[in-house]
Motif scaffolding. Structure first.
Motif, mmCIF file in Angstrom:
data_model
loop_
_atom_site.group_PDB
_atom_site.id
_atom_site.type_symbol
_atom_site.label_atom_id
_atom_site.label_comp_id
_atom_site.label_asym_id
_atom_site.label_seq_id
_atom_site.Cartn_x
_atom_site.Cartn_y
_atom_site.Cartn_z
ATOM 1 N N VAL A 164 -4.500 0.906 7.151
ATOM 2 C CA VAL A 164 -3.669 0.945 5.861
ATOM 3 C C VAL A 164 -1.935 1.100 6.385
ATOM 4 C CG1 VAL A 164 -2.808 1.847 3.517
ATOM 5 C CG2 VAL A 164 -5.465 1.785 4.362
ATOM 6 N N THR A 188 -2.512 -5.226 1.993
ATOM 7 C CA THR A 188 -3.869 -4.918 1.727
ATOM 8 C C THR A 188 -4.422 -4.147 2.905
ATOM 9 O OG1 THR A 188 -4.774 -6.947 2.560
ATOM 10 C CG2 THR A 188 -4.181 -7.001 0.207
ATOM 11 N N GLN A 191 0.606 -1.270 0.029
ATOM 12 C CA GLN A 191 0.201 -0.157 0.014
ATOM 13 C C GLN A 191 0.750 1.403 0.193
ATOM 14 O OE1 GLN A 191 -3.679 -0.157 -0.113
ATOM 15 N NE2 GLN A 191 -3.178 -2.039 -0.698
ATOM 16 N N ASP A 223 1.913 1.123 5.197
ATOM 17 C CA ASP A 223 3.171 1.271 4.013
ATOM 18 C C ASP A 223 4.472 0.900 4.458
ATOM 19 O OD1 ASP A 223 4.565 2.404 2.053
ATOM 20 O OD2 ASP A 223 3.814 4.406 2.120
#
Length: 313
Positions: free
Chosen positions: A205, A217, A83, A207
Motif C-alpha cells: 500500500v 489501490t 490510500q 500513500d
C-alpha cells in the motif's frame, strides 16, 4: 489560574504517555502532539485543587478530544486522495510509548494502526487503553462514562475486528538483514528474489496523499507486488529529476519493525515499513506523503550522519 512549577512539571511527567496514547488513537504524530497540547491548556485553566487523580483526569480529557477527532477524521478519509496510511515514526520517538509486552509493540505497528481504522471511535479508544496501556475495564468505563460490562463487550468486538496475522518480533541484526535482502532484491531488476521474500498473500500500500504520485489501490500477491516494486525502484532520468537526484537508502526502525528510508539531499522522500512474519514479508507500507514525513525528516537529520546501505544495483 496560575500554573505552579510543580503543576507544570507534573503535566510534563505525563506528556510522553499522553502522546503515546493519542498517537495510537489517531495514527498521526502531529495530531497527537496537538491533542496533548490542548490537554495542557485545559489543565492550565482547570481548578486543579479539586482534581484528586491528575493522570485519570488528563487521560479522560485526552480521550474526549481524540474521540472528537476520530469522528471528524472519518469524514476526512472519505475525501482523501488514494490510500491512507498512518504517519510512521522512527525508533526512539516517544510516540511509540511502552514496548515491554508483545501487545504494546504490536499496538503501534503500522499494520495494526491501519487495521484500527476499521473500528468505531469508542472501539478504538477501548482497544488502545486496554491492549496497549493495560487500563482496567473499570477505569476505561469511567473515562468513557459507560458501564464496565459495556466496555468489556466493546473490547471483545474490537479484538475480533483487528484479529489477523501477528508480526514477527526481530532484533536489530535480523531487521537489518531483512532490509538488506529486500533492497537488494528490489534493486536487482529481477522479480524472482523479491517474490521469494514476500508472503504469497502479501499486500503493498502506498500513500501519496494526492501530493506525490502513488498507486491509488493496494497491490495484492507476491508476484504483482514484485513487479510493482521493481518498476517503482527502477530509476529513470525523469524520476531523478522529479525527486531531485539519486536516492540514498538506509536501514531504519519504523514503528518497531524493519524499514527502508530513502533520502535525497536534506529530504526524506520515502519510508517503507516491512511487516515481517513467519511466512515472509506480509505487507509493505510505502509512505511518500511529504506531510507525513516531516517529523521523520527532522528526527533523521538531527540524529545523523547515518551509514547508507551498501547495495549494488
Amino acid at each position: 489560574m496560575t500554573l505552579s512549577a510543580d503543576e507544570a512539571d507534573l503535566f510534563e511527567g505525563f506528556r510522553g504517555r499522553l502522546e503515546a496514547i493519542a498517537y495510537r488513537m489517531l495514527g498521526s504524530a502531529g495530531d497527537a502532539e496537538d491533542a496533548v497540547q490542548d490537554v495542557f491548556l485545559r489543565w492550565h485553566a482547570a481548578d486543579r485543587e479539586w482534581i484528586e487523580t491528575p493522570e485519570a483526569w488528563l487521560t479522560k480529557v485526552l480521550t474526549n478530544l481524540c474521540l472528537n477527532q476520530l469522528t471528524s477524521a472519518r469524514a476526512r478519509r472519505e475525501t482523501y486522495v488514494g490510500q491512507w496510511l498512518p504517519e510512521p515514526v522512527l525508533g526512539g520517538d516517544r510516540m511509540l510509548g511502552p514496548a515491554d509486552t508483545a501487545e504494546q509493540r504490536e499496538s503501534v505497528s503500522l499494520a495494526m494502526l491501519t487495521l484500527m481504522e476499521r473500528l468505531s471511535p469508542n472501539e478504538r479508544v477501548v482497544y488502545v487503553l486496554r491492549e496497549a496501556f493495560g487500563y482496567p475495564h473499570r477505569e476505561i468505563a469511567e473515562i468513557l462514562d459507560l458501564s464496565e460490562s459495556n466496555c468489556q463487550q466493546i473490547y471483545r468486538r474490537a479484538k475480533q475486528h483487528v484479529a489477523g496475522r501477528a508480526r514477527t518480533t526481530v532484533d536489530a541484526v535480523a531487521a537489518r538483514r531483512i532490509v538488506e535482502e529486500f533492497l537488494a532484491a528490489v534493486l536487482s531488476g529481477d522479480t524472482d528474489p523479491l517474490i521469494r521474500l514476500l508472503a504469497d498473500d502479501a499486500v503493498a500500500v502506498a500513500d501519496g496523499g494526492g501530493r506525490i504520485p502513488a498507486r491509488k489501490t493496494p497491490v495484492l500477491g507476491a508476484f504483482d507486488i514484485a513487479r510493482y516494486l521493481s518498476h517503482v525502484f527502477h530509476l529513470t532520468d525523469a524520476k531523478r529529476r522529479y525527486v531531485g537526484g539519486d536516492p540514498v537508502f538506509y536501514a531504519c526502525t519504523v514503528n518497531g519493525g524493519p524499514g527502508v528510508l530513502a533520502q535525497v539531499g536534506e529530504r526524506v522522500i520515502a519510508v517503507l515499513d516491512l511487516e515481517a512474519t513467519q511466512d515472509g514479508i506480509a505487507a509493505v507500507h510505502i509512505q511518500v506523503n511529504p506531510e507525513k514525513l516531516d517529523r521523520i525528516t527532522r528526527q533523521w537529520l538531527a540524529e545523523g550522519p547515518h551509514s547508507p546501505l551498501d547495495v549494488t544495483r
